[in-house]
Design a protein around this motif. Structure first.
Motif, PDB file in Angstrom:
ATOM      1  N   ARG A   1       2.311  -8.512 -11.076  1.00 13.44           N
ATOM      2  CA  ARG A   1       3.229  -8.810 -12.288  1.00 13.44           C
ATOM      3  C   ARG A   1       4.572  -7.896 -12.077  1.00 13.44           C
ATOM      4  NH1 ARG A   1       1.474  -9.105 -18.031  1.00 13.44           N
ATOM      5  NH2 ARG A   1       3.456 -10.248 -18.109  1.00 13.44           N
ATOM      6  N   SER A   2       4.500  -6.827 -11.360  1.00 12.27           N
ATOM      7  CA  SER A   2       5.661  -5.959 -11.299  1.00 12.27           C
ATOM      8  C   SER A   2       6.225  -5.967  -9.876  1.00 12.27           C
ATOM      9  CB  SER A   2       4.983  -4.386 -11.122  1.00 12.27           C
ATOM     10  OG  SER A   2       6.052  -3.415 -11.039  1.00 12.27           O
ATOM     11  N   THR A   3       7.585  -6.419  -9.962  1.00  6.47           N
ATOM     12  CA  THR A   3       8.316  -6.426  -8.823  1.00  6.47           C
ATOM     13  C   THR A   3       8.420  -5.152  -7.961  1.00  6.47           C
ATOM     14  OG1 THR A   3       9.492  -8.325  -9.675  1.00  6.47           O
ATOM     15  CG2 THR A   3      10.695  -7.210  -7.868  1.00  6.47           C
ATOM     16  N   ASP A   4       8.710  -4.084  -8.806  1.00  5.19           N
ATOM     17  CA  ASP A   4       8.846  -2.846  -8.081  1.00  5.19           C
ATOM     18  C   ASP A   4       7.507  -2.632  -7.310  1.00  5.19           C
ATOM     19  OD1 ASP A   4      11.385  -2.737  -8.855  1.00  5.19           O
ATOM     20  OD2 ASP A   4      10.739  -1.177 -10.810  1.00  5.19           O
ATOM     21  N   ALA A   5       6.263  -2.687  -7.965  1.00  9.39           N
ATOM     22  CA  ALA A   5       5.100  -2.317  -7.227  1.00  9.39           C
ATOM     23  C   ALA A   5       4.827  -3.304  -6.239  1.00  9.39           C
ATOM     24  CB  ALA A   5       4.055  -2.593  -8.441  1.00  9.39           C
ATOM     25  N   VAL A   6       5.041  -4.317  -6.171  1.00  8.24           N
ATOM     26  CA  VAL A   6       5.012  -5.306  -5.132  1.00  8.24           C
ATOM     27  C   VAL A   6       5.901  -4.806  -3.962  1.00  8.24           C
ATOM     28  CG1 VAL A   6       5.262  -7.692  -4.262  1.00  8.24           C
ATOM     29  CG2 VAL A   6       4.061  -7.173  -6.326  1.00  8.24           C
ATOM     30  N   ASN A   7       6.929  -4.677  -4.272  1.00  7.85           N
ATOM     31  CA  ASN A   7       7.893  -4.459  -3.060  1.00  7.85           C
ATOM     32  C   ASN A   7       7.396  -3.141  -2.478  1.00  7.85           C
ATOM     33  OD1 ASN A   7       9.448  -6.630  -3.543  1.00  7.85           O
ATOM     34  ND2 ASN A   7      11.129  -5.301  -4.876  1.00  7.85           N
ATOM     35  N   ALA A   8       7.179  -1.966  -3.238  1.00  7.29           N
ATOM     36  CA  ALA A   8       6.700  -0.691  -2.820  1.00  7.29           C
ATOM     37  C   ALA A   8       5.459  -0.885  -2.080  1.00  7.29           C
ATOM     38  CB  ALA A   8       6.475   0.318  -3.999  1.00  7.29           C
ATOM     39  N   PHE A   9       4.502  -1.696  -2.315  1.00  8.94           N
ATOM     40  CA  PHE A   9       3.315  -1.800  -1.637  1.00  8.94           C
ATOM     41  C   PHE A   9       3.706  -2.485  -0.304  1.00  8.94           C
ATOM     42  CE2 PHE A   9      -0.746  -3.957  -0.772  1.00  8.94           C
ATOM     43  CZ  PHE A   9      -1.415  -3.086  -1.006  1.00  8.94           C
ATOM     44  N   ALA A  10       4.346  -3.677  -0.425  1.00  9.84           N
ATOM     45  CA  ALA A  10       4.949  -4.409   0.836  1.00  9.84           C
ATOM     46  C   ALA A  10       5.384  -3.484   1.908  1.00  9.84           C
ATOM     47  CB  ALA A  10       5.809  -5.641   0.578  1.00  9.84           C
ATOM     48  N   LYS A  11       6.365  -2.538   1.304  1.00 11.52           N
ATOM     49  CA  LYS A  11       7.009  -1.644   2.453  1.00 11.52           C
ATOM     50  C   LYS A  11       5.973  -0.502   3.060  1.00 11.52           C
ATOM     51  CE  LYS A  11      10.500   1.688   2.910  1.00 11.52           C
ATOM     52  NZ  LYS A  11       9.675   2.863   3.725  1.00 11.52           N
ATOM     53  N   ALA A  12       5.099  -0.261   2.016  1.00  8.66           N
ATOM     54  CA  ALA A  12       3.960   0.720   2.749  1.00  8.66           C
ATOM     55  C   ALA A  12       2.953   0.048   3.758  1.00  8.66           C
ATOM     56  CB  ALA A  12       3.091   1.236   1.396  1.00  8.66           C
ATOM     57  N   VAL A  13       2.681  -1.097   3.286  1.00  7.22           N
ATOM     58  CA  VAL A  13       1.620  -1.975   3.883  1.00  7.22           C
ATOM     59  C   VAL A  13       2.334  -2.359   5.472  1.00  7.22           C
ATOM     60  CG1 VAL A  13       0.494  -4.066   4.626  1.00  7.22           C
ATOM     61  CG2 VAL A  13       0.405  -2.897   2.320  1.00  7.22           C
ATOM     62  N   THR A  14       3.595  -2.510   5.502  1.00  2.00           N
ATOM     63  CA  THR A  14       4.276  -2.931   6.615  1.00  2.00           C
ATOM     64  C   THR A  14       4.776  -1.943   7.586  1.00  2.00           C
ATOM     65  OG1 THR A  14       5.453  -4.807   5.426  1.00  2.00           O
ATOM     66  CG2 THR A  14       6.360  -4.082   7.778  1.00  2.00           C
ATOM     67  N   ASP A  15       4.908  -0.620   6.892  1.00  2.19           N
ATOM     68  CA  ASP A  15       4.960   0.598   7.567  1.00  2.19           C
ATOM     69  C   ASP A  15       3.851   1.054   8.182  1.00  2.19           C
ATOM     70  OD1 ASP A  15       7.883   0.645   6.908  1.00  2.19           O
ATOM     71  OD2 ASP A  15       7.553   2.156   5.199  1.00  2.19           O
ATOM     72  N   GLU A  16       2.793   0.818   7.846  1.00  2.00           N
ATOM     73  CA  GLU A  16       1.285   1.358   8.191  1.00  2.00           C
ATOM     74  C   GLU A  16       0.688   0.432   9.202  1.00  2.00           C
ATOM     75  OE1 GLU A  16      -3.011   3.138   6.653  1.00  2.00           O
ATOM     76  OE2 GLU A  16      -1.306   2.650   5.394  1.00  2.00           O
ATOM     77  N   PHE A  17       0.861  -0.872   8.769  1.00  2.00           N
ATOM     78  CA  PHE A  17      -0.004  -1.978   9.652  1.00  2.00           C
ATOM     79  C   PHE A  17       0.878  -2.890  10.330  1.00  2.00           C
ATOM     80  CE2 PHE A  17      -2.572  -0.915   5.986  1.00  2.00           C
ATOM     81  CZ  PHE A  17      -3.905  -0.059   6.420  1.00  2.00           C
ATOM     82  N   GLY A  18       2.045  -3.110  10.132  1.00  2.00           N
ATOM     83  CA  GLY A  18       2.906  -3.962  10.736  1.00  2.00           C
ATOM     84  C   GLY A  18       2.988  -5.296   9.838  1.00  2.00           C
ATOM     85  N   ALA A  19       3.369  -6.378  10.247  1.00  2.00           N
ATOM     86  CA  ALA A  19       3.536  -7.490   9.334  1.00  2.00           C
ATOM     87  C   ALA A  19       2.126  -8.258   9.206  1.00  2.00           C
ATOM     88  CB  ALA A  19       4.405  -8.542  10.397  1.00  2.00           C
TER      89      ALA A  19
END
Length: 252
Positions: free
Chosen positions: A58-76
């Motif tokens: 429900r938090s746009t900021d949390a989702v965006n930050a999490f997506a960046k962290a996941v992509t940076d660590e694991f890729g798409a």
């Protein structure tokens, strides 16, 4: 057949219990690297075969930050399974502005957030399967006392078709799963809510849910997870933009 998702990276929301947990565990059993998320990290205890993380969809900021962290660590991501949701009990007369806003925020806008956050990397990779949890009996058939829930789950189908249409030539598939009445902690919460609302015994309320099932039984989270595995896999590579019912025939 095992290994149907071998080597794929999957993220599942609301994976702490019920359908979400069954999907995360089944994805892992089929060889996927799974990131299981839930708003409360303690709900993810015991999921040893997957990576777990707290995520407030429900938090746009949390989702965006999490997506960046996941992509940076694991890729798409190869697979995004949007399972988070809430069942409001009542007609339009019992639905407050707060109920409406909360239901649409959690049941629909959370999917908008996660898709928007994770899709760019999926597009860069040229592949991806997005699976959104809708509802068979509320979005397709319609049931009493499911006013705003039915509205949100119908919106999920529209969202799913729109994403599928926009990115059909980019390697992205987007489908919806429409479950019937499934045994889960959420179902037990609804049984209690109906019992409190009607004054009927819990056993009677539970049996009334069973009695409306054409197959004479409730579905299981594992049966929904089996469909999710198929839609996530390359076996479903020619399927996109569709609602898929796993409802024991309720929508017939």
């Amino acid at each position: 057949m095992a290994g149907r998702l071998q080597g794929k990276l999957a993220l599942v929301t609301a994976a702490g219990q019920g359908i979400g947990r069954a999907i995360a565990e089944r994805f892992a059993a089929e060889g996927a690297r799974v990131i299981a998320t839930d708003a409360a990290i303690d709900k993810l205890a015991g999921m040893d075969a997957v990576k777990t993380a707290a995520l407030d969809v429900r938090s746009t900021d949390a989702v965006n930050a999490f997506a960046k962290a996941v992509t940076d660590e694991f890729g798409a991501l190869d697979i995004l399974a949007n399972v988070a949701g809430y069942v409001h009990q009542g007609t339009v007369l019992e639905c407050t502005e707060k109920d409406w806003d909360f239901s649409f925020d959690l049941n629909v806008k959370s999917m908008h957030r996660t898709i928007k956050a994770f899709l760019p990397a999926m597009l860069d990779s040229g592949r991806g399967s997005i699976i959104n949890m809708s509802s068979g009996v509320s979005s397709i058939k319609g049931l009493p006392n499911r006013y705003v829930y039915g509205a949100t789950k119908a919106a999920v189908i529209g969202l799913t078709k729109a994403v599928a249409a926009d990115f059909i030539t980019k390697g992205i598939r987007c489908n919806a799963i429409c479950p019937g009445t499934i045994v889960s902690p959420s179902f037990e919460d609804r049984v209690v809510a109906v019992a409190q609302q009607t004054g009927k015994p819990l056993a009677e309320v539970r049996q009334n849910f069973v009695a409306r099932q054409p197959m004479g039984r409730l579905g299981t989270a594992q049966e929904v997870a089996a469909l999710a595995v198929f839609l996530a896999s390359d076996e479903a590579s020619y399927i996109t933009g569709q609602p898929h019912l796993v409802d024991g025939g309720m929508a017939i």
